[in-house]
Design a protein around this motif. Structure first.
Motif, mmCIF file in Angstrom:
data_model
loop_
_atom_site.group_PDB
_atom_site.id
_atom_site.type_symbol
_atom_site.label_atom_id
_atom_site.label_comp_id
_atom_site.label_asym_id
_atom_site.label_seq_id
_atom_site.Cartn_x
_atom_site.Cartn_y
_atom_site.Cartn_z
ATOM 1 N N GLN A 1 0.822 -1.209 0.000
ATOM 2 C CA GLN A 1 0.000 0.000 0.000
ATOM 3 C C GLN A 1 0.857 1.261 0.000
ATOM 4 O O GLN A 1 0.387 2.339 0.346
ATOM 5 N N GLY A 2 2.120 1.111 -0.368
ATOM 6 C CA GLY A 2 3.005 2.265 -0.409
ATOM 7 C C GLY A 2 3.514 2.694 0.944
ATOM 8 O O GLY A 2 4.088 3.786 1.066
ATOM 9 N N LEU A 3 3.309 1.865 1.964
ATOM 10 C CA LEU A 3 3.770 2.199 3.302
ATOM 11 C C LEU A 3 5.038 1.428 3.636
ATOM 12 O O LEU A 3 5.162 0.253 3.306
ATOM 13 N N PRO A 4 5.989 2.061 4.328
ATOM 14 C CA PRO A 4 7.189 1.333 4.742
ATOM 15 C C PRO A 4 6.869 0.395 5.900
ATOM 16 O O PRO A 4 5.885 0.585 6.620
ATOM 17 N N SER A 5 7.683 -0.633 6.063
ATOM 18 C CA SER A 5 7.563 -1.498 7.234
ATOM 19 C C SER A 5 8.647 -1.196 8.255
ATOM 20 O O SER A 5 8.577 -1.655 9.390
ATOM 21 N N ASN A 6 9.625 -0.399 7.854
ATOM 22 C CA ASN A 6 10.752 -0.051 8.718
ATOM 23 C C ASN A 6 10.623 1.402 9.145
ATOM 24 O O ASN A 6 10.492 2.299 8.298
ATOM 25 N N GLY A 7 10.676 1.642 10.437
ATOM 26 C CA GLY A 7 10.544 3.001 10.934
ATOM 27 C C GLY A 7 11.601 3.948 10.405
ATOM 28 O O GLY A 7 11.361 5.157 10.269
ATOM 29 N N ALA A 8 12.791 3.423 10.095
ATOM 30 C CA ALA A 8 13.863 4.270 9.576
ATOM 31 C C ALA A 8 13.518 4.866 8.216
ATOM 32 O O ALA A 8 14.117 5.860 7.795
ATOM 33 N N ASP A 9 12.538 4.275 7.526
ATOM 34 C CA ASP A 9 12.150 4.747 6.193
ATOM 35 C C ASP A 9 10.972 5.717 6.222
ATOM 36 O O ASP A 9 10.453 6.104 5.163
ATOM 37 N N ILE A 10 10.546 6.115 7.405
ATOM 38 C CA ILE A 10 9.386 7.012 7.522
ATOM 39 C C ILE A 10 9.703 8.388 6.939
ATOM 40 O O ILE A 10 10.774 8.947 7.159
ATOM 41 N N ASP A 11 8.744 8.928 6.213
ATOM 42 C CA ASP A 11 8.815 10.286 5.690
ATOM 43 C C ASP A 11 7.572 11.022 6.184
ATOM 44 O O ASP A 11 6.460 10.750 5.728
ATOM 45 N N PHE A 12 7.753 11.945 7.120
ATOM 46 C CA PHE A 12 6.607 12.664 7.673
ATOM 47 C C PHE A 12 6.003 13.623 6.652
ATOM 48 O O PHE A 12 4.817 13.966 6.744
ATOM 49 N N GLY A 13 6.776 14.074 5.688
ATOM 50 C CA GLY A 13 6.244 14.906 4.601
ATOM 51 C C GLY A 13 5.561 16.170 5.080
ATOM 52 O O GLY A 13 4.542 16.579 4.512
ATOM 53 N N GLY A 14 6.091 16.788 6.124
ATOM 54 C CA GLY A 14 5.509 18.022 6.631
ATOM 55 C C GLY A 14 4.384 17.814 7.624
ATOM 56 O O GLY A 14 3.872 18.775 8.202
ATOM 57 N N SER A 15 3.962 16.557 7.828
ATOM 58 C CA SER A 15 2.911 16.257 8.792
ATOM 59 C C SER A 15 3.536 15.863 10.129
ATOM 60 O O SER A 15 4.730 15.578 10.214
#
Length: 301
Positions: free
Chosen positions: A245-259
């Motif tokens: 679904q376009g979501l990472p499974s690894n927290g290191a790959d998180i992109d908050f994108g301004g949120s």
């Protein structure tokens, strides 16, 4: 006593399933106790369902999604950022989170979330997987990013059985999570969780229906929990993929994108065991009292 966990997972999208022996051994609650053999005799809609033989490990798979909060407003994953994880069988588990791109119910089917087998690999006990199946859910596993990965420190896993005849989930017991997280560096390829069964949560005959044998003693779950004894839960699992679904499974790959929030999702497989630690503190106290009595007798002499 150490227990080595075996996990099955898929590498690089290859359909060939491979076995990984974790280099890290699980020490059961640091007590040195071995895992308990578990059997059950549950009354479901007037029918008794029993295990064919006692089992040592319960093998499972499930899906999860989590919401991560940028606690310090840095815009990047950093120490102290909070996570709340949802997973297991719906509708009470793996609910679609507000803002998550995963549609509600897409990965919450009974076939995707629950126990897939036992070790030893016993014949299907009774009418297991035709009349009923064990499964679980959670909606509040919470933790924080520790610089390498998320470390969980609270939450509850509700374990129960799904009545396949009546399409209904039934609670058996809840597990209070004490600790959980990655073993072996950054990334969530391998995790261990530890918890304990909440005595007050026993329902639908679970207290008398589950029997645990440890150190030659066989008692019901209720009897083990009586007198301030604890029944501990230890699980090891792999974390794989982002559920496409376009979501990472690894927290290191998180992109908050301004949120100030972001989402991760994964599927998991692994196993868990139960054990009853020896009341070592009581034993130590007893030895201390014996020593105290001997000293008193020497003084009197």
């Amino acid at each position: 006593m150490l227990l080595i966990e075996f996990f099955t997972f898929s590498l690089n999208g290859d359909d060939v399933m491979k076995k990984l022996v974790l280099a890290t051994a699980i020490t059961l609650a640091s007590t040195g106790a071995s895992a308990a053999n578990v059997e059950w005799d549950l009354n479901i809609d007037g029918d008794n369902y029993t295990s064919a033989v006692p089992v040592l490990e319960f093998v499972f798979q499930y899906n999860s999604q989590s919401i991560v909060t940028d606690s310090d407003g840095s815009g990047d994953i950093s120490v102290g950022d909070a996570i709340t994880s949802h997973g297991g069988f719906g509708p009470n588990g793996f609910d679609s989170l507000a803002g998550s791109p995963i549609p509600a119910g897409l990965f919450s089917t009974i076939s995707d979330n629950g126990l897939t087998g036992f070790d030893p690999d016993i014949p299907a006990p009774g009418d297991y997987k035709t009349e009923y199946t064990f499964t679980f859910y959670f909606n509040d596993l919470m933790g924080e990013w520790d610089g390498n990965d998320f470390r969980y420190n609270s939450g509850e896993i509700q374990f129960g059985y799904y009545d396949l005849t009546n399409s209904a989930f039934n609670n058996l017991f809840a597990i209070d999570i004490l600790d959980g997280g990655n073993i072996g560096g950054a990334g969530q390829a391998s995790q261990i969780f530890e918890g304990e069964i909440n005595e007050a949560s026993l329902e639908n005959g679970a207290g008398a229906g589950f029997m645990l044998t440890q150190n030659g003693k066989t008692r019901t779950l209720s009897d083990w929990l009586a007198g301030d004894l604890r029944v501990l839960f230890t699980s090891g699992q792999t974390v794989k993929g982002g559920l496409d679904q376009g979501l990472p499974s690894n927290g290191a790959d998180i992109d908050f994108g301004g949120s100030d929030t972001a989402y991760i999702a994964a599927n998991h497989d692994g196993s868990f065991v139960l054990n009853v630690p020896e009341p070592s503190s009581i034993a130590v106290l007893g030895l201390s009292l014996i020593g105290f009595g001997a000293a008193a007798r020497r003084r009197k002499a």
